[in-house]
Scaffold this active site. Sequence first.
Site, PDB file in Angstrom:
ATOM      1  N   TYR B  55       1.953  33.096 -34.495  1.00  0.00           N
ATOM      2  CA  TYR B  55       1.894  34.472 -33.986  1.00  0.00           C
ATOM      3  C   TYR B  55       3.116  35.267 -34.399  1.00  0.00           C
ATOM      4  O   TYR B  55       4.238  34.728 -34.417  1.00  0.00           O
ATOM      5  CB  TYR B  55       1.854  34.472 -32.454  1.00  0.00           C
ATOM      6  CG  TYR B  55       0.513  34.142 -31.855  1.00  0.00           C
ATOM      7  CD1 TYR B  55      -0.479  35.113 -31.762  1.00  0.00           C
ATOM      8  CD2 TYR B  55       0.254  32.879 -31.358  1.00  0.00           C
ATOM      9  CE1 TYR B  55      -1.711  34.826 -31.183  1.00  0.00           C
ATOM     10  CE2 TYR B  55      -0.974  32.581 -30.784  1.00  0.00           C
ATOM     11  CZ  TYR B  55      -1.951  33.560 -30.701  1.00  0.00           C
ATOM     12  OH  TYR B  55      -3.158  33.270 -30.135  1.00  0.00           O
ATOM     13  N   TYR B  94      -3.341  25.964 -33.327  1.00  0.00           N
ATOM     14  CA  TYR B  94      -1.903  25.748 -33.133  1.00  0.00           C
ATOM     15  C   TYR B  94      -1.651  24.857 -31.928  1.00  0.00           C
ATOM     16  O   TYR B  94      -2.465  24.799 -31.012  1.00  0.00           O
ATOM     17  CB  TYR B  94      -1.147  27.083 -33.010  1.00  0.00           C
ATOM     18  CG  TYR B  94      -1.580  27.974 -31.870  1.00  0.00           C
ATOM     19  CD1 TYR B  94      -1.092  27.787 -30.584  1.00  0.00           C
ATOM     20  CD2 TYR B  94      -2.466  29.025 -32.096  1.00  0.00           C
ATOM     21  CE1 TYR B  94      -1.481  28.620 -29.547  1.00  0.00           C
ATOM     22  CE2 TYR B  94      -2.859  29.856 -31.059  1.00  0.00           C
ATOM     23  CZ  TYR B  94      -2.371  29.656 -29.789  1.00  0.00           C
ATOM     24  OH  TYR B  94      -2.762  30.466 -28.764  1.00  0.00           O
ATOM     25  N   ARG B 104      -4.827  24.426 -29.620  1.00  0.00           N
ATOM     26  CA  ARG B 104      -5.846  25.446 -29.366  1.00  0.00           C
ATOM     27  C   ARG B 104      -6.819  25.476 -30.540  1.00  0.00           C
ATOM     28  O   ARG B 104      -6.400  25.405 -31.691  1.00  0.00           O
ATOM     29  CB  ARG B 104      -5.208  26.841 -29.258  1.00  0.00           C
ATOM     30  CG  ARG B 104      -4.253  27.096 -28.099  1.00  0.00           C
ATOM     31  CD  ARG B 104      -4.853  26.938 -26.716  1.00  0.00           C
ATOM     32  NE  ARG B 104      -6.244  27.326 -26.523  1.00  0.00           N
ATOM     33  CZ  ARG B 104      -6.679  28.568 -26.322  1.00  0.00           C
ATOM     34  NH1 ARG B 104      -5.839  29.577 -26.280  1.00  0.00           N
ATOM     35  NH2 ARG B 104      -7.955  28.830 -26.141  1.00  0.00           N
ATOM     36  N   HIS B 109      -8.030  36.679 -29.608  1.00  0.00           N
ATOM     37  CA  HIS B 109      -7.978  37.263 -28.271  1.00  0.00           C
ATOM     38  C   HIS B 109      -8.644  38.639 -28.295  1.00  0.00           C
ATOM     39  O   HIS B 109      -8.408  39.422 -29.222  1.00  0.00           O
ATOM     40  CB  HIS B 109      -6.523  37.436 -27.822  1.00  0.00           C
ATOM     41  CG  HIS B 109      -5.807  36.134 -27.607  1.00  0.00           C
ATOM     42  ND1 HIS B 109      -5.720  35.537 -26.371  1.00  0.00           N
ATOM     43  CD2 HIS B 109      -5.146  35.317 -28.460  1.00  0.00           C
ATOM     44  CE1 HIS B 109      -5.027  34.410 -26.474  1.00  0.00           C
ATOM     45  NE2 HIS B 109      -4.668  34.254 -27.737  1.00  0.00           N
TER      46      HIS B 109
HETATM   47 FE   LIG Z   1      -3.787  32.442 -28.578  1.00  0.00          FE
END
Ligand SMILES: [Fe+2]
Lengths: 203, 189
Positions: B55, B94, B104, B109
Amino acid sequence: MTKLEYLKESPSQTAGPYVHIGCTPNFIGNTGVFTEDLGARMVNAHTKGQRIKVSGHVFDGTGTPLKDAMLEIWQADSEGLFNSPSETRGKADPDFTGWGRQPANLETGEFCFETVKPGPVPFPDGRMQAPHINFWIVARGINIGLNTRMYFPEEEAANEADPVLGRIEHRVRVPTLISKRDGDTYTFDIHIQGENETVFFDI
Amino acid sequence: MLGSLDHDLVLNYAQPGESAMGERIIVHGHVLDEEARPVPNALVEVWQANAGGRYRHKKDGYLAPLDPNFGGCGRVITDENGYYAFRTVRPGPYPWPNGVNDWRPSHIHFSLFGSGFAQRLITQMYFEGDPHIPLCPIVNTINDPAAIEMLVAKLDMKHTVPMDARAYRFDIVLRGRRSTLFENRMEGN
Ligand SMILES: [Fe+2]
């Protein structure tokens, strides 16, 4: 017999710790994509009404402030009118958005909205509601957006007659929705769990 | 209100002439309410990790590198039919500090805002066939398999752009249009 077919609402999932990337990218320094974070400004120089600040923290069950919470508020203008196409009682102040979005501070967890004090709004049955601000809160570790309301401590009589506050079964929990005032700054702390758990609404 | 590249994550953070690294995909679908009516003018905001699972956030310290051409945010407003579409790259899985070895599934999202807070939803979209889905504790906070299935986007070859990007279909259902607290439940309208 025909079965009534309704779709099911898509399930909610946690906003996670990186909600800022999508909702307030400029706040974390991801600039150059969106010119401004949506909801960052609710008022301008021409907005009518009493300017106020609403700040606070979102606490977990252990009393620790959540540093990755994101909050949104939705409220009437100073005359009690909503900036919405479904507002039928008049025209809301064009210089007031009525909707704000603020992330909690990444170090302290404090949030702060600069807004105006809302006017009273009628309930669907015609009774007046006390001035209030609707809150919606997400954070890591919470699977759904939480809905609550903030009321004003100086509006004692209106709060007493408010149809929503009047429906809260556990009367001792009503004060969790009343902010604390210091001049034009109101503090509204939200407790997700624990002894002082804020009243949340199913809307 | 929206910029012309807001719905194109492949380009909206990229240097001129460059683009984000990864599998190019189009994610599209309809936003409906519980009565299957389209929700027009809904704000759809998305954020995600890059193709390596990293991210663009100061609190993400995963080993995988940032992609200098990928920001990871996008937004789009549904049209009169409740339809939306955006272009991105498929995010990587990740690891996260939960159990000793939790990963995950690839996910995007989503934040949805229809009419008022009754149509406010935060959720995550997964990809059909991802073996991490049943292993994920966050997915498994939902205890109804049919509900989990609603969050799994399906490969949609019909909307694939040949020689460019594959497509995934993801429809989202928001609640009905209630405007006021308790209105629907207790006032009966
Ligand atoms: Fe996420």
